[in-house]
Write an enzyme that holds these catalytic residues in place. Structure first.
Site, PDB file in Angstrom:
ATOM      1  N   SER A  76      32.037-103.283 -38.858  1.00 45.47           N
ATOM      2  CA  SER A  76      30.785-102.627 -38.475  1.00 45.47           C
ATOM      3  C   SER A  76      29.989-102.220 -39.721  1.00 45.47           C
ATOM      4  CB  SER A  76      31.114-101.442 -37.571  1.00 45.47           C
ATOM      5  OG  SER A  76      29.967-100.948 -36.945  1.00 45.47           O
ATOM      6  N   ASP A 117      27.789-109.179 -29.297  1.00 45.10           N
ATOM      7  CA  ASP A 117      28.042-107.870 -29.899  1.00 45.10           C
ATOM      8  C   ASP A 117      26.749-107.065 -29.826  1.00 45.10           C
ATOM      9  OD1 ASP A 117      28.453-105.678 -31.569  1.00 45.10           O
ATOM     10  OD2 ASP A 117      29.386-106.832 -33.168  1.00 45.10           O
ATOM     11  N   HIS A 170      32.743-105.392 -30.123  1.00 46.37           N
ATOM     12  CA  HIS A 170      32.255-105.011 -31.447  1.00 46.37           C
ATOM     13  C   HIS A 170      33.424-104.736 -32.375  1.00 46.37           C
ATOM     14  CE1 HIS A 170      29.986-103.212 -34.629  1.00 46.37           C
ATOM     15  NE2 HIS A 170      30.493-102.013 -34.430  1.00 46.37           N
TER      16      HIS A 170
END
Length: 509
Positions: free
Chosen positions: A218, A438, A467
């Site tokens: 991320s 995502d 994700h």
């Protein structure tokens, strides 16, 4: 950029609550001669970790000393909490140190050395696994906390349909920013991505390594992109999962997220409709969606159990946009409330995701500390209001929740900078991982990173909606990552703006 990395789910699965120094010169920038930095990294004194799984796994813990302000290396120092699980492979198979960042920004990473038991045995043995809590986070000192009740109960409806409601949210945002200014002081000027990249470089030297490997989820994928840009000759291997689009500021990314989450929520509602005999919430996605907002509106008027209002309802189901493996559980919550008025399970989920104890806003506070200052945030409320009202018309699920989540940026005390340049032209081969749908870091960001890092390869979880979930992913995904970390071999790069290897998604509903 609101993210909730699923890499942290690995800790839950495992049962947790989620050397000489200074000898290797840092690189000033890509392609420039190496120069010694003014700050000399001090040795990390490794000790037993606090009681828990880290100690059970014989991890070591310590602190890395870094400057609070990197422009003043002789000034005040802060300490970053670090951990290590040492390699067990023979010297010929040893791959060096691998650092991990779980995202956020604001995600605590010291426990992420537990990733070493989620990879293959050979990969786990080949590296020294290095976890660290970034500056201001977790066990690092100081750790930023402003008001642990800020995201708790008794909030006005997210959607500011009245002038009074809008005023309350603006005052709440301003109040939280003021509390952070008081709690954080000079730390708020030094929570940028560039500060964290400098910390990583000091950590590399403290470990006595000429190169490091990196696993970034991320926001951690952006941290990795910037590190590889500024220190390309210091990268051994790098896996970036859930790839941030470096073209966009965080303000722009948040607006884009709203639409990506709307798409995934539409898919969630449509999936529930296919299970009408089970959940009885509607025979079409549109009917289920209508039911969802009917309940939200009712809860705005009268909170379930006096606690679960429309905001809490939205927050509880946010995870449905992050990954499809929670859809069945969330559909049960939804149906349990509609048909039986079961509000206690809703409260249990909200309380688990939003703990209100002292210091529990640490991740939120540091998230804001980075996203509010990496680049200028609009100071004009009229622009923010106009942008979010337009976004809400198209994507009502997340827009105003996201807007108020980032609301303190309007009056944040930390000094803003400019988003650092990302140019991977000199970087070594790295592996990018993304799923097609995502929502937190939309797939286009991975394609952009692939274009900026010409030696990279992109693995796509085709049709997936998760994700940063590669550590819990398909066999195809995990094997590709293991092969790269052991040998440096990437999937063959193909022409065009596309993925280079396709695997099954991490989860299916």
């Amino acid at each position: 950029m609101r993210t909730k990395p699923l890499a942290l789910a690995a800790s839950a699965i495992l049962g947790t609550s989620l050397l000489l120094t200074g000898g290797s010169p840092a690189l000033a920038s890509p392609g420039t001669p190496a120069t010694r930095t003014a700050f000399e990294a001090k040795p990390i004194i490794w000790k037993k970790c606090p009681k828990g799984l880290l100690r059970d796994l014989k991890a070591q813990c310590g602190f890395l000393v870094v400057p609070l302000d990197h422009s003043r290396p002789k000034g005040k120092k802060i300490r970053l909490a670090v951990s290590r699980i040492k390699h067990t492979a023979k010297k010929a198979d040893y791959q060096g140190a691998l650092l991990i960042n779980p995202g956020g920004p604001g995600g605590a990473g010291r426990d992420e050395v537990l990733q070493s038991i989620l990879v293959s045995e050979k990969v786990g043995a080949a590296y020294d696994w290095i976890g660290f809590d970034p500056r201001g986070v977790g066990a690092s000192r100081p750790a930023l906390s402003c008001d642990s009740k800020h995201t708790g109960y008794d909030r006005p409806p997210y959607v500011p349909n009245t002038a009074a409601g809008e005023k309350i949210w603006l005052e709440r945002s301003k109040d939280y920013a003021a509390k952070c200014a008081k709690a954080g002081g000079a730390l708020l000027d030094n929570l940028k991505t560039t500060d964290n990249v400098k910390d990583m470089e000091i950590l590399r030297r403290a470990l006595g390594k000429k190169k490091i490997s990196f696993l970034g989820y991320s926001y951690g994928s952006y941290l990795g992109q910037v590190y590889a840009t500024q220190h390309p000759n210091r990268v051994h291997r790098m896996v970036l999962d859930g790839v941030v689009d470096a073209r966009k500021t965080w303000y722009e990314s948040n607006l884009e997220q709203n639409h990506a989450f709307e798409r995934n929520m539409d898919a969630f509602f449509a999936w529930i409709a296919t299970k009408h005999s089970t959940y009885r919430l509607g025979r079409t996605g549109a009917a289920v969606e209508k039911q969802f907002y009917k309940q939200l509106a009712a809860l705005d008027k009268k909170a379930a159990g006096g606690r679960i209002g429309g905001d809490e309802w939205t927050d509880i189901f946010l995870s449905s946009g992050y990954a499809s493996n929670v859809w069945a559980d969330n559909a049960e919550l939804f149906a349990g409330w509609v048909h039986e008025r079961r509000w206690k399970p809703l409260k249990a989920v909200f309380d688990s995701d939003n703990p209100q104890g002292p210091g529990e806003d640490n991740g939120n506070a540091v998230y804001l500390g980075t996203t509010c200052t990496d680049a200028e945030w609009p100071a004009d409320w009229s622009k923010v209001e106009k942008d979010n009202r337009a976004s809400h018309r198209r994507s009502p699920f997340l827009t105003w929740s996201n807007a108020w989540f980032n609301g303190p940026c309007l009056t944040w005390a930390g000094k803003s900078g400019t988003m650092p340049k990302v140019d991977g032209s000199k970087a070594p081969p790295i592996l990018l991982v993304s799923e097609t749908y995502d929502a937190a870091t939309p797939y286009e960001g991975a394609l952009e990173a692939r274009s900026r890092f010409p030696k990279s390869a992109l693995l796509e979880g085709v049709g997936g909606r998760s994700h940063s979930a590669s550590s819990l992913g398909s066999k195809c995904t995990k094997t590709t990552i293991d092969t790269y970390l052991l040998t440096g071999k990437l999937p063959k790069r193909v022409p065009g703006r596309t993925s280079d290897k396709q695997c099954a998604p991490s989860f299916r509903p």
